[in-house]
Design an enzyme around this catalytic site. Structure first.
Site, PDB file in Angstrom:
ATOM      1  N   ASP A  19      25.223   4.473  13.800  1.00  0.00           N
ATOM      2  CA  ASP A  19      24.632   5.786  13.563  1.00  0.00           C
ATOM      3  C   ASP A  19      23.483   5.595  12.589  1.00  0.00           C
ATOM      4  OD1 ASP A  19      26.466   7.077  15.197  1.00  0.00           O
ATOM      5  OD2 ASP A  19      27.773   7.666  13.549  1.00  0.00           O
ATOM      6  N   ASP A  30      25.113  11.205  20.168  1.00  0.00           N
ATOM      7  CA  ASP A  30      25.754  12.361  19.531  1.00  0.00           C
ATOM      8  C   ASP A  30      24.948  13.633  19.754  1.00  0.00           C
ATOM      9  OD1 ASP A  30      27.749  10.681  18.541  1.00  0.00           O
ATOM     10  OD2 ASP A  30      26.734  10.389  16.616  1.00  0.00           O
TER      11      ASP A  30
END
Length: 165
Positions: free
Chosen positions: A120, A138
């Site tokens: 991430d 996401d």
């Protein structure tokens, strides 16, 4: 929607999300080089800050125990299978939104198996107030879920209006 077209659209959506997410992650990982961390100031609201997420979306339920990681991965696989079944059975606009969710989930699952964690790197913040760090997959999952919620709210409202008339 014809089954052949539905299959083609689904494959295109899922593949596109997978490729966009892969490119963004590979780019950030190439910036990090041999280091497993990266912190780049982009604007006063956005940084590229690499973390390795072993939990679920936005780093929730991240634990150091490998058995917990395996259980979470198993649950994500089960949810992904359910979403795939929903894609197959959907005959309305929800088909596209389920495909968004599935495309993001598949890309993050790839990372869970390939890297044993999901990279991430998108860090949005205002001053010192940071949101969860997330990735491109996401974003697609979140957009798909928000759209599904809106469709349900609108669809249920439409059914109520028809029922009352």
């Amino acid at each position: 929607m014809e089954k052949k077209n539905k299959f083609i659209y689904s494959i295109l959506i899922i593949s596109t999300i997978f490729v966009i997410d892969r490119i963004s992650k590979l780019y950030v990982l190439s910036l990090a080089g041999n280091s497993s961390s990266l912190d780049i100031f982009v604007t006063k609201y956005f940084n590229i800050y690499l973390i390795w997420n072993e939990g679920i979306a936005f780093g929730l339920l991240a634990f150091d125990q490998s058995s917990t990681y395996t259980i979470i991965t198993g649950l994500i696989i089960i949810v992904s299978i359910v979403v795939l079944i929903l894609i197959i059975n959907a005959n309305d606009i929800r088909f596209y939104f389920y495909s968004l969710v599935f495309g993001g989930a598949v890309s993050n699952l790839f990372d869970r198996f390939y890297y044993s964690a999901v990279p991430d790197f998108i860090d949005l913040h205002i001053n010192k107030n940071h949101w969860f760090i997330f990735n491109v997959a996401d974003i697609f999952i979140t957009i798909g879920v928000i759209c599904l919620i809106l469709v349900e709210l609108i669809f249920n409202k439409h059914l109520e209006d028809e029922k009352n008339n």
